[in-house]
Write a protein that holds these residues in place. Structure first.
Motif, PDB file in Angstrom:
ATOM      1  N   LEU A  63       0.760  -1.174  -0.087  1.00  0.00           N
ATOM      2  CA  LEU A  63       0.003   0.022  -0.032  1.00  0.00           C
ATOM      3  C   LEU A  63       0.785   1.039  -0.116  1.00  0.00           C
ATOM      4  N   PHE A  64       2.012   1.047   0.851  1.00  0.00           N
ATOM      5  CA  PHE A  64       2.847   2.413   0.853  1.00  0.00           C
ATOM      6  C   PHE A  64       3.448   2.794  -0.534  1.00  0.00           C
ATOM      7  N   LEU A  87      -2.814   6.425   5.549  1.00  0.00           N
ATOM      8  CA  LEU A  87      -2.645   5.560   4.390  1.00  0.00           C
ATOM      9  C   LEU A  87      -3.693   4.187   4.932  1.00  0.00           C
ATOM     10  N   CYS A  88      -4.570   3.896   4.597  1.00  0.00           N
ATOM     11  CA  CYS A  88      -5.585   2.785   4.726  1.00  0.00           C
ATOM     12  C   CYS A  88      -5.978   2.064   3.300  1.00  0.00           C
ATOM     13  N   THR A 136       9.641   3.056   7.122  1.00  0.00           N
ATOM     14  CA  THR A 136      10.423   2.825   8.569  1.00  0.00           C
ATOM     15  C   THR A 136       9.209   2.215   9.422  1.00  0.00           C
ATOM     16  N   LEU A 137       9.785   1.756  10.795  1.00  0.00           N
ATOM     17  CA  LEU A 137       9.127   1.203  11.660  1.00  0.00           C
ATOM     18  C   LEU A 137       8.853   2.292  12.782  1.00  0.00           C
ATOM     19  N   GLY A 138       7.598   2.775  13.155  1.00  0.00           N
ATOM     20  CA  GLY A 138       7.196   3.407  14.239  1.00  0.00           C
ATOM     21  C   GLY A 138       6.789   2.640  15.452  1.00  0.00           C
ATOM     22  N   ILE A 150       5.771   5.390   7.447  1.00  0.00           N
ATOM     23  CA  ILE A 150       5.697   4.758   8.838  1.00  0.00           C
ATOM     24  C   ILE A 150       4.687   3.996   8.760  1.00  0.00           C
ATOM     25  N   ILE A 151       5.164   2.754   9.121  1.00  0.00           N
ATOM     26  CA  ILE A 151       4.337   1.731   9.686  1.00  0.00           C
ATOM     27  C   ILE A 151       4.232   1.431  11.156  1.00  0.00           C
ATOM     28  N   SER A 152       2.881   1.477  11.696  1.00  0.00           N
ATOM     29  CA  SER A 152       2.892   1.757  13.209  1.00  0.00           C
ATOM     30  C   SER A 152       1.940   0.705  13.811  1.00  0.00           C
TER      31      SER A 152
END
Length: 251
Positions: A5-6, A126-127, A59-61, A25-27
């Motif tokens: 999706l990103f 983002l969804c 990146t990872l949040g 940022i994936i959270s």
């Protein structure tokens, strides 16, 4: 597919000519969300880290996952926006120092050393279309939060054939009001992979190789994740937002 999706979102935003996407940022949600089958945040953080280690921009949040209680999505967006503003301010201050030093040497700059960038960093949520439609589920979201997320920050929604986000936006007054802040991106190369499908295959002992990064598959196997027992975790617990907002509406 969340990582995919990103990529779709970045292509769309940059294709408009209005944005330069610098980071995704994936959270992962915290344990306090209480979703059925939600395994420990420590495992989900590590899998997300392994899945993004070869990306030069996603990146990872970890902030959201590390909170003791469930954190509303709008608070997570605020947190990352504030971090980006701090980073920009530090960069601006560094640039100002460098510019001042260079002026003393060359003395030929026309721009003020205190000039700031005209456009600051912008954060968007983002969804998928399912999240967009969940805005209409009673007591799952606060209307004020939706208003702030879409109105102040913006939304990128990845859609597939069979979804009709335009119709849903038309039916929602708050989404219609901020419709210009909603980017709808159609996913033409479709893939039906989902977390539900992955968990089902894993608890049945079926292979998920080539559906997930090899490093993630190895981590799942080494830690014996996603079993019939883990799928029943939080089965009798009310989802955190429903519990919080139901209590608020009844008090």
């Amino acid at each position: 597919m969340h990582l995919r999706l990103f990529e779709l979102a970045r292509d769309h935003l940059e294709d408009t000519g209005q944005y330069k996407v610098v980071s995704g940022i994936i959270s992962p949600v915290g344990d306090g969300y209480k979703k059925k089958g939600l395994i420990e945040a420590s495992h989900r953080l590590e899998m997300a880290r392994l899945a993004t280690e070869n990306s030069d921009w996603i990146t990872l949040g970890s902030w959201e996952s590390m909170q003791p209680d469930w954190v509303e999505t709008v608070e997570v967006i605020r947190h990352h926006h504030e971090k980006l503003l701090e980073k920009q301010q530090n960069c601006d201050e560094t640039d100002t120092v460098k510019l001042t030093k260079k002026r003393r040497i060359e003395n030929r700059y026309e721009a003020s050393s205190h000039q700031k960038r005209r456009d600051g960093p912008q954060v968007m949520l983002l969804c998928g279309a399912d999240v967009l439609e969940s805005f209409g589920v009673p007591n799952l979201w606060k209307q004020d939060d939706i208003d702030e997320i879409v109105g102040r920050y913006g939304l990128v929604c990845i859609t597939r054939s069979g979804n009709d986000p335009h119709k849903f936006i038309h039916k929602s007054d708050v989404l219609w009001k901020h419709r210009r802040n909603i980017h709808l991106v159609h996913e033409w190369v479709t893939n039906d992979i989902s977390a539900t499908h992955m968990r089902r295959a894993l608890r049945r002992g079926q292979s998920v190789r080539y559906l997930l990064p090899d490093a993630v598959v190895s981590y799942i196997q080494q830690n014996n994740l996603y079993s019939a027992e883990s799928e029943q975790k939080n089965a009798d617990v009310v989802l955190a937002p429903l519990q919080r907002y139901l209590e608020a509406s009844s008090s």
